[in-house]
Design an enzyme around this catalytic site. Structure first.
Site, PDB file in Angstrom:
ATOM      1  N   SER A  68       7.163  -8.620 -35.544  1.00 59.92           N
ATOM      2  CA  SER A  68       7.194  -7.523 -36.508  1.00 59.92           C
ATOM      3  C   SER A  68       6.826  -8.065 -37.888  1.00 59.92           C
ATOM      4  CB  SER A  68       8.564  -6.835 -36.483  1.00 59.92           C
ATOM      5  OG  SER A  68       8.516  -5.596 -37.152  1.00 59.92           O
TER       6      SER A  68
ATOM      7  N   GLU B  16       5.864   0.809 -29.562  1.00 60.03           N
ATOM      8  CA  GLU B  16       6.766   0.241 -30.562  1.00 60.03           C
ATOM      9  C   GLU B  16       7.556   1.319 -31.305  1.00 60.03           C
ATOM     10  OE1 GLU B  16       6.700  -3.169 -31.399  1.00 60.03           O
ATOM     11  OE2 GLU B  16       4.772  -3.911 -30.687  1.00 60.03           O
TER      12      GLU B  16
ATOM     13  N   HIS C 160       9.738  -1.302 -29.571  1.00 59.27           N
ATOM     14  CA  HIS C 160       9.768  -2.375 -30.562  1.00 59.27           C
ATOM     15  C   HIS C 160      10.910  -3.339 -30.250  1.00 59.27           C
ATOM     16  CE1 HIS C 160       8.371  -4.042 -34.291  1.00 59.27           C
ATOM     17  NE2 HIS C 160       9.519  -3.880 -34.930  1.00 59.27           N
TER      18      HIS C 160
END
Length: 488
Positions: free
Chosen positions: A192, A317, A410
C-alpha cells in the site's frame, strides 16, 4: 544456547533474543533485535527537521521490545494488526536474523503501509521469522507519518518521512553485516503506502546505492505536487491559527495537529473523486530536491533500470468500501451516475465495462469496488512496467478470494507474503483455513527474488507479457491486466 545475544552496531552494542523454531521451545532458529534507534527522537527542536543519526551510547542497549511508533492510537484503517507504542523515540529498526555470526545473507527491508498517515512496524505479521527460516535477514523500519512526516512547512525540510526512509536504509548499509546480512543484497519491499514508498525510492537518484531490488505490493504512489502540498500545509496551519512555519506549528500539540489532519483528510462523497484523481494530500511530494519529478517520469528516464522489480496488486482492494449499507444504497444509484462520480470517462466507459463484464454482472457495489481498485492500484502495475521499458520487471495479481469477504481485498496478500497464516487476527481478513499452499508459493517466490533476483516466472515483456496469478490454482497468464487497459 543462551536466550540473549549481543551485536555491536556502529552506534553501540545491542542485546537481542533468540526465538525457538516452534512454540514448544525447540532449537533456536532466529534472533530478534527490536526497537534499535537509527535516529534521535524527532521532538523539540528536531520535530520538523531532517532526521539526525542516533548518537553513540555506552553499555548495552536492550533491543527486546518494540519501541515507540509514530502511529498514535488506533486509526482503524486496515485489517492488519499494527499496534501503536507510546513514546518519543519513534525512528527505529527491528532486525530479525537467522544467525548474526553468518555473513553474506540476503536482506529484506520492509516499509509498512497506512496511507502515509498510519501504520506500525510493530505488527506480528511483519515478524521476519519465516524469512529467517529461508535464510533471509529481515528488517522493518519506522518513519514519521502524516503532517509531521510529509506536511509542507515554509521553512522546514520537505519530505521528512522520505528522509527517514533514507536514513534507515543508510543504517542498514552500515550495520546489517553485523547481523549476518550482505549490504549489497538488499531488497526493499512494502505494501500500500509502503509499496508506494519503495517505488518512490526506485525512482529517486539519491537512493540508488541503498538497495538492489524492489518488491512493491499494492503500491499507492504519493507524487504529491508541490502546489498541492503547499496548499494543504497552508490550510492546516490556518485551521490551527498559526503561521505555516516551524515556529508557528511547533506551538501546536501533536494531539491537536492530528485532530486537524484527520478532519482535513476525511474522505466523503465530495472528496472521493478528487482523491482518486490527485492522490492523497500527504505523501512523498515533488519538492525539486529529493524528488524532482513524478516517479513514472523518473522510471521512463532510466532511473532504477538496473534494479529488478516485482510489482502487483490484489483484484478487489477497495471493494470493502462498498459492502453493507453502502452496497444497499448503491441499488438506487443509476450505473452511469455512479461511474461518472468515480471518474470513469465516457470515452472509455464502453471498453472498460466490456473488459469487466464478469464483475459488472455481480452488481454495482462490486463494479464500483473494482473500478476504484483499478484506478488506485491495478492500472498502476502495467503503467510502471511500461515506464521501465526493458528493465527487469515481473508482474503478479493476487486473485484468491478471502474466505471472509469473498474477494481479494486490500491487505489480504500480506500474510501470504510473510507466510504467517497462523498469526493473530487472521480470520477477520482471510476467513477460516486460508490455503497454506498459496502462502508457500507466494512467499517462496519472494524468497527466490530476494535471494536470486528472480521470483520464478517469466519477466514481463510488452503489453501482453506473462503475469503470475496467485489463486487456487496459481498460474501464469498472458495479458492478465487486459481489463485495466482502458485506464492505462
Amino acid at each position: 544456547m543462551t536466550e540473549y545475544i549481543e551485536v555491536q552496531t556502529a552506534a553501540g552494542r545491542v542485546r537481542g533474543r533468540w526465538r525457538p523454531t516452534t512454540g514448544d521451545g525447540g532449537a533456536p532458529r532466529s534472533a530478534a533485535f527490536l526497537g534499535i534507534p537509527f535516529a534521535e527522537a524527532p521532538i523539540g527542536d528536531l520535530r520538523f527537521q531532517a532526521p539526525v543519526p542516533k548518537a553513540p551510547w555506552g553499555g548495552v542497549l536492550d533491543a527486546l521490545e518494540f519501541a515507540a511508533t509514530a502511529q498514535r492510537g488506533d486509526p482503524g484503517v486496515t485489517l492488519i494488526p499494527e499496534p501503536s507504542v507510546e513514546g518519543d523515540s519513534t525512528l527505529n529498526v527491528n532486525v530479525f536474523t537467522p544467525d548474526p555470526t553468518a555473513s553474506g545473507l540476503p536482506v529484506l527491508v520492509w516499509i509498512h503501509g497506512g496511507g502515509y498517515f498510519a501504520g506500525s512496524p510493530a505488527s506480528p505479521w511483519y515478524d521476519g521469522r519465516n524469512f529467517n527460516r529461508d535464510g533471509v535477514v529481515t528488517v522493518s523500519i519506522s518513519y514519521r507519518l502524516g503532517f509531521d512526516g510529509f506536511g509542507w512547512i515554509d521553512d522546514a525540510p520537505s519530505n521528512r518521512g522520505v528522509r527517514d526512509w533514507l536514513l534507515a536504509l543508510e543504517w542498514v548499509q552500515q550495520n546489517i553485516g553485523a547481523f549476518g546480512g550482505d549490504p549489497d543484497l538488499v531488497t526493499i519491499a512494502g505494501q500500500s503506502a509502503g509499496g508506494g514508498a519503495v517505488l518512490t525510492l526506485l525512482g529517486m537518484e539519491a537512493a540508488q546505492h541503498l538497495f538492489h531490488g524492489v518488491y512493491a505490493i499494492s503500491g499507492a504512489l504519493g507524487d504529491v505536487s508541490s502546489a498541492r502540498a503547499e496548499a494543504f500545509g497552508r490550510a492546516l496551519a490556518a485551521a490551527a491559527g498559526v503561521d505555516p512555519t516551524v515556529a508557528g506549528l511547533s506551538t501546536v500539540s501533536e494531539e491537536r495537529l492530528l485532530a486537524l489532519q484527520k478532519k482535513a483528510t476525511q474522505l466523503g462523497p465530495s472528496s472521493m473523486t478528487a482523491m482518486i484523481d490527485e492522490g492523497l494530500p500527504l505523501g512523498p511530494a515533488i519538492d525539486g530536491d529529493l524528488l524532482t519529478r513524478p516517479t513514472g517520469e523518473s522510471l521512463r528516464a532510466g532511473v532504477g533500470a538496473d534494479k529488478p522489480l516485482v510489482i502487483g496488486a490484489a483484484d478487489d482492494e477497495f471493494t470493502m468500501a462498498f459492502t453493507g449499507r453502502a452496497a444497499k444504497a448503491l441499488r438506487w444509484v443509476p450505473q452511469g451516475v455512479l461511474l461518472n462520480r468515480l471518474g470513469l470517462r465516457k470515452s472509455i466507459r464502453g471498453e472498460y465495462l466490456a473488459a469487466n463484464a464478469d464483475i459488472a454482472r455481480l452488481g454495482k457495489a462490486r463494479l464500483a469496488g473494482r473500478l476504484l481498485t483499478d484506478r488506485m492500484f491495478r492500472a498502476g502495475v502495467p503503467r510502471i512496467a511500461a515506464a521501465r521499458g526493458d528493465a527487469p520487471t515481473w508482474l503478479y495479481r493476487f486473485s484468491w478470494p478471502s474466505g471472509h469477504f469473498g474477494f481479494a481485498e486490500h491487505c489480504l496478500d500480506v500474510p501470504f507474503f510473510f507466510d504467517c497464516l497462523d498469526g493473530p487476527s487472521m480470520e477477520a481478513l482471510a476467513g477460516p483455513n486460508p490455503p497454506q499452499e498459496l502462502a508457500d508459493e507466494l512467499h517462496g517466490g519472494a524468497v527466490a527474488f530476494v535471494t536470486r533476483g528472480d521470483p520464478g516466472w517469466p519477466r514481463h515483456e510488452g503489453d501482453a507479457g506473462i503475469v503470475r496469478v496467485y489463486d487456487r490454482p496459481t498460474r501464469d497468464v498472458a495479458d492478465a491486466y487486459a481489463s485495466v487497459r482502458a485506464l492505462v
